[in-house]
Structure formats: C-alpha cells, structure tokens
Scaffold this motif. Structure first.
Motif, PDB file in Angstrom:
ATOM      1  N   TRP A   7      12.881  66.358 -30.890  1.00  0.00           N
ATOM      2  CA  TRP A   7      11.489  66.641 -31.187  1.00  0.00           C
ATOM      3  C   TRP A   7      10.390  66.227 -30.460  1.00  0.00           C
ATOM      4  CZ3 TRP A   7       8.538  62.751 -33.037  1.00  0.00           C
ATOM      5  CH2 TRP A   7       9.185  61.612 -33.474  1.00  0.00           C
ATOM      6  N   ILE A  10       9.447  68.472 -26.990  1.00  0.00           N
ATOM      7  CA  ILE A  10       8.915  69.754 -27.168  1.00  0.00           C
ATOM      8  C   ILE A  10       7.376  70.052 -27.477  1.00  0.00           C
ATOM      9  CG2 ILE A  10      11.323  70.714 -27.801  1.00  0.00           C
ATOM     10  CD1 ILE A  10      10.355  70.760 -30.680  1.00  0.00           C
ATOM     11  N   PRO A  11       6.700  70.971 -27.275  1.00  0.00           N
ATOM     12  CA  PRO A  11       5.368  71.215 -27.467  1.00  0.00           C
ATOM     13  C   PRO A  11       5.060  71.374 -28.952  1.00  0.00           C
ATOM     14  CG  PRO A  11       5.997  72.926 -26.029  1.00  0.00           C
ATOM     15  CD  PRO A  11       7.247  72.305 -26.447  1.00  0.00           C
ATOM     16  N   LEU A  12       3.783  70.692 -29.042  1.00  0.00           N
ATOM     17  CA  LEU A  12       3.206  70.436 -30.498  1.00  0.00           C
ATOM     18  C   LEU A  12       3.209  71.972 -31.290  1.00  0.00           C
ATOM     19  CD1 LEU A  12       1.332  68.129 -32.119  1.00  0.00           C
ATOM     20  CD2 LEU A  12      -0.417  69.554 -31.274  1.00  0.00           C
ATOM     21  N   GLY A  13       3.619  71.755 -32.543  1.00  0.00           N
ATOM     22  CA  GLY A  13       3.292  72.848 -33.311  1.00  0.00           C
ATOM     23  C   GLY A  13       3.919  74.123 -32.944  1.00  0.00           C
ATOM     24  N   GLY A  14       5.103  74.184 -32.145  1.00  0.00           N
ATOM     25  CA  GLY A  14       5.754  75.392 -31.960  1.00  0.00           C
ATOM     26  C   GLY A  14       4.985  76.334 -30.925  1.00  0.00           C
ATOM     27  N   LEU A  15       4.160  75.693 -30.122  1.00  0.00           N
ATOM     28  CA  LEU A  15       3.322  76.537 -28.963  1.00  0.00           C
ATOM     29  C   LEU A  15       4.435  76.865 -27.950  1.00  0.00           C
ATOM     30  CD1 LEU A  15      -0.053  74.491 -28.365  1.00  0.00           C
ATOM     31  CD2 LEU A  15       0.482  76.148 -30.122  1.00  0.00           C
ATOM     32  N   ILE A  16       4.141  78.058 -27.530  1.00  0.00           N
ATOM     33  CA  ILE A  16       4.770  78.409 -26.347  1.00  0.00           C
ATOM     34  C   ILE A  16       3.696  78.311 -25.058  1.00  0.00           C
ATOM     35  CG2 ILE A  16       5.994  80.135 -24.801  1.00  0.00           C
ATOM     36  CD1 ILE A  16       6.965  81.318 -27.419  1.00  0.00           C
ATOM     37  N   THR A  17       4.267  77.240 -24.179  1.00  0.00           N
ATOM     38  CA  THR A  17       3.104  76.779 -23.218  1.00  0.00           C
ATOM     39  C   THR A  17       3.350  77.578 -21.892  1.00  0.00           C
ATOM     40  OG1 THR A  17       4.501  75.015 -22.634  1.00  0.00           O
ATOM     41  CG2 THR A  17       2.748  74.682 -24.450  1.00  0.00           C
TER      42      THR A  17
ATOM     43  N   SER B 103       1.603  73.415 -40.077  1.00  0.00           N
ATOM     44  CA  SER B 103       2.796  73.409 -39.103  1.00  0.00           C
ATOM     45  C   SER B 103       2.045  73.633 -37.709  1.00  0.00           C
ATOM     46  CB  SER B 103       3.818  74.657 -39.355  1.00  0.00           C
ATOM     47  OG  SER B 103       3.268  75.672 -39.352  1.00  0.00           O
ATOM     48  N   THR B 214       1.031  80.398 -26.126  1.00  0.00           N
ATOM     49  CA  THR B 214       1.434  81.406 -27.518  1.00  0.00           C
ATOM     50  C   THR B 214       1.218  80.560 -28.689  1.00  0.00           C
ATOM     51  OG1 THR B 214       2.704  82.828 -26.309  1.00  0.00           O
ATOM     52  CG2 THR B 214       2.814  83.134 -28.676  1.00  0.00           C
ATOM     53  N   HIS B 227      10.335  70.952 -35.077  1.00  0.00           N
ATOM     54  CA  HIS B 227       8.644  71.244 -35.261  1.00  0.00           C
ATOM     55  C   HIS B 227       8.364  70.618 -36.621  1.00  0.00           C
ATOM     56  CE1 HIS B 227       9.090  74.201 -32.158  1.00  0.00           C
ATOM     57  NE2 HIS B 227       8.190  73.291 -31.589  1.00  0.00           N
TER      58      HIS B 227
END
Lengths: 95, 398
Positions: A7, A10-17, B103, B214, B227
């Motif tokens: 955790w 990985i990027p914050l809040g499930g972003l795909i960067t 979230s 995204t 997450h």
C-alpha cells in the motif's frame, strides 16, 4: 510471478498515473474461442476491423494480417460479420 | 492560552447562517448542492452570496443529492476546493458517492444539518442520517451550537486538506434546534479565514496537472485492499491534523476544540456522554443535580470519526457509571453507535465503569433537562448498586 506492490508503493486513491497502460492488461486470457483467418478466402473488405470492439484485428497496408490474441476476447463478432466466411472461431485450447 | 490574536466581529446568526458565512469566507471554487429541509436556508444564503458576487464560487444546482455529491467529486478531482451541505434523505441519496469521495481521497467539506431519516417522514432532528455514514471514510464532527457550526467547518476543512489525511469531512449540527436558532456568533475577518485555510493545494488535479492520469478505475482483489489500507492511514493521521488545525484556530480565536470536552467530570461518579445541542441541556442538568449534592458530570463528544478512544478512556475511566445518550437507534445492535464504541473504549480501563445507554429525541422529540435528569438518576442508582437493569433504555417515549 511478479511481486505485487504494497500500500505504500502504489498511487494515491487508485489513480492510474500512466496514460494508455490498458494495453499491458492481457485480456486475451478471458477467451474461450479464438478467431482464425483463412487468408485465401479473405477479400480484405475490413468489415472485421471495423466491427472488432477491441481493435484486435491486425491490418497492414489495408490487408488483414491476423489477430492480436493478447487482447482478443473471442467475442466472434468478426466471424459473424465476415461476408466471405473467412474467419472461423475455434476452441482455444492454449492456456 | 493567550487571548485571541484577531479581533472578531459578533453577528447574530442561526446555525445555517453561520455555516453559510463560513463558506462565504472560505470562498470555495465549487459548491454543488440540492436543497432539503432543514439545510435549505444554508444553501439559499450561500446562493445569495454567489448572486451578489461576494464569492467566486461556481455554484452547481444539481438535480439530486446523488448528482450534487457526484459533481463535488468531479470538481475536487479536477483540482477545486469543494464544499456542499445536506440533510437526512438527501444525505442518504449521497450515500454511494460518500464512499467514492473518501476512497478517491478528495477533501470535500460538507455541513450536515441533522434530521431524522424517513420513515415515517419527518423533518426534525435526530442523528440517524450522519450516524449511518460513520463507516464511509469521512471525518465527522458534531457541533453544539451556531458558533461551533462556524468554527468546526473551518477547522475540519483545514484538517481534511492536510496531505497526510486527504479525506472528506462533515460537520453536523442539530436540525431546527441549531440550524434555525439565532445566537451571537463571533466571526473572523475574511482575510483571517482566507489566511487560515490558505490557497488550496490538491493532491492531484485533472484540469491542472500536465501529465494525464485516470481517476476511479476498476480495482479488484489484487489492489482494492491496499487502497483501503491507504485510506485507513489517512484516517489514522486525522487526529494529529485536527489537533494542529484546532491549535492554529485557537491562536486566532481563543476557542479550543479537542475531540471531546468535559464538564464537572473530574470527581463525577456518573458521567453522561452526549453529542450536539443536547450537551448544552446536559450541562444544565448537571448543575441542577450538583446543586442537590450529586457527583455528576458530562462528556461532550465532538469528534465521532476518527473515534477518540484513548481520550474517552481517560475522560471516563474514573467514573462508576457512564450514561451514553444517543439521538439515533441502530436496529438490532447492542445499543446505539456511541454506546457500543464508548463501551469498547473503556474495556481496558483498570476499574471500568458500568455503561448504560439511552436512546432519546428521535424525530425531533424534545429532550429537556427533566429527561436527562431521569437518565442521570438511573446512572446514580447503577453507580450505587453496581447493578444494571437494562443496558438500553428510551428517554421520553410513551
């Protein structure tokens, strides 16, 4: 097998960067039947290329060259639309 | 503590006026909202500020609260400081999107004017709306009066936007009892508020960042849990962020806002726990019972999320009996939400108090000092006999 990230990595809040990285996602593994091209029968009308919902029909110089099996999910629309019956859906027995 | 460093302006404001005034001074980039009683006046007042050019806010009058909160999420993801307000059924309609805001780590700040959820349909105060969202990932602060409605909105906004936290925050106050009651409120000058909240620095901004990315993609068994763990970490940082924000605010105003507040509780054998406007009534009841020689006190819980378990254990650990009053029912649960969590917080206290629970005031049922005195008297009986008759009782129901 690639080690998955924790955790903190990985990027914050499930972003795909990274833009466009869906290409790296191997959706071909979802497939049951795969399209196989009969190049003799094909007249390169490109209807399969137009209808494919996953841009998985490979075309070079306006000629159908085959399929992108990494992303083709085997929906069979290409075979159903082909006016020359040049695409056959065969059971995909590879892993 | 030194006195306030900024000269305040005293204004007669209702709770709704006070929250709208705080929003005006914050001057958020975007507000998306839908009117619902008893929040309506708040948004109407803010809409007047927009109309009169007193704020630069883009006000989106959405067609529902689901859309309002969705627009808030979009705006916040775009990089805008975003605020809204709602009540009851409107709040319930936001439900799905509340979790999404948290979230996506978007520090949206919202006032919730507490009102009973239908059914039967009712427009008056209880805490069934906000209590139901206690697991949504939002910071939750309960204000007692219009002054706190104003102050806590500012304190919450700054804590929510802290980059160690990045979670949305909601500030509650009691519908009609506070939302429509006028009191003298000490307000800060506009510049002091602007300086306190500072320029908005989003963690990410779809419209401002150069590199495309995204927001909100599918997240399966392989990363969803990670997450959520990040989100937990944000909430774990919230107590420190709230404390820092409150300390800075205290420097400006002289008003101190910890996660809880006690009243005549140091030597009390029976301590009542209450949230919101009922804390004021409870202070009155405490004074009346102290007058009669009873060792009773009050703990007002201000911060419900993050739940201040250690502070609660310290505040209540010396009592013989704790009487938890909650303006909400949790059907089928062992007591109300505050009861369950307060009781759990006391589990490791060396000589832990007995804890009883009273559900009160549902649907706006008036709860005066007489009813709270009844609850205190049962607490005194439990304290002296060591025997609980019923864990959960109902105050003022026929």
């Amino acid at each position: 097998m690639e080690k998955k990230k924790g955790w903190k990595e990985i990027p914050l809040g499930g972003l795909i960067t990274e833009a466009g990285n869906a290409e790296e996602y191997d959706t071909g593994s979802w497939r049951t039947f795969k399209p196989v091209l009969d190049a003799e029968a094909c007249n390169n009308c490109l209807l399969c290329w137009i209808f494919c919902p996953d841009t998985s029909v490979l075309v070079e110089n306006e000629e159908v060259k085959g399929f992108d099996y990494k992303h083709c999910k085997g929906c069979g629309i290409c075979a159903a639309e082909c006016p020359k019956n040049a695409i056959e859906m065969v059971l995909d027995e590879e892993e | 503590m030194a006195g306030p460093s900024v000269q305040s302006l005293k204004l007669p404001l209702t709770g709704n006026d006070a929250a709208a005034y705080a929003m005006k001074q914050v001057n958020p980039d975007v507000v998306a909202a839908y009117p619902i009683t008893p929040q309506t006046e708040l948004m109407q007042t803010f809409a007047e500020y927009v109309h009169d050019g007193e704020v630069d806010t883009e006000l989106i009058t959405a067609e529902s609260e689901h859309s309002a909160m969705s627009a808030c999420v979009g705006a916040a993801a775009a990089g805008a400081r975003t605020m809204t307000a709602t009540s009851a059924n409107g709040f319930a309609l936001m439900w799905e999107v509340l979790y999404i805001a948290a979230s996506l780590r978007l520090p949206i700040t919202m006032t919730v004017v507490n009102r009973a959820l239908s059914g039967p349909i009712n427009i008056h105060c209880d805490h069934s709306d906000s209590m139901g969202a206690r697991d949504a990932g939002w910071i939750q602060l309960y204000a007692e009066n219009p002054q706190e409605a104003y102050d806590l909105l500012l304190v919450a906004l700054k804590a929510a936007e802290n980059h160690d936290v990045l979670l949305p925050a909601m500030v509650m106050y009691d519908g009609f009892i506070i939302s429509h009651t006028m009191e003298v409120v000490e307000t800060l000058p506009d510049e002091a508020v602007r300086e306190f909240v500072g320029p908005y620095k989003p963690a990410y901004a779809m419209l401002l960042d150069k590199k495309p990315f995204t927001v909100g993609p599918l997240d399966f068994h392989d990363y969803y849990f990670e997450h959520k763990r990040q989100e937990i970490e944000g909430m774990l940082h919230a107590p420190a962020a709230l404390a820092a924000s409150a300390a800075e605010f205290e420097g400006l105003t002289g008003r101190s806002y910890g996660p809880l507040e006690t009243y005549r509780a140091d030597d009390a054998e029976v301590i009542m726990v209450a949230l919101g406007s009922t804390a004021g009534t409870a202070r009155y009841a405490v004074d009346a019972l102290r007058e009669q020689g009873h060792a009773v006190g009050l703990m007002k819980l201000r911060t419900f999320r993050p739940f201040p378990a250690a502070e609660i254990a310290a505040a209540l650990g010396g009592a013989k009996c704790v009487v938890v009053c909650d303006r909400v029912v949790s059907f089928g649960a062992f007591g109300s939400p505050t009861f369950a969590e307060v009781r759990s917080a006391l589990y490791e206290v060396p000589e832990r108090p007995l804890v009883i629970n009273y559900i009160y005031g549902l649907g706006g049922r008036d709860t005066g000092p007489d009813l709270l005195e009844q609850a205190f008297e049962e607490g005194l009986r439990v304290a002296s006999t060591g025997e609980i008759k019923e864990h959960v009782g109902y105050l003022g129901v026929r």
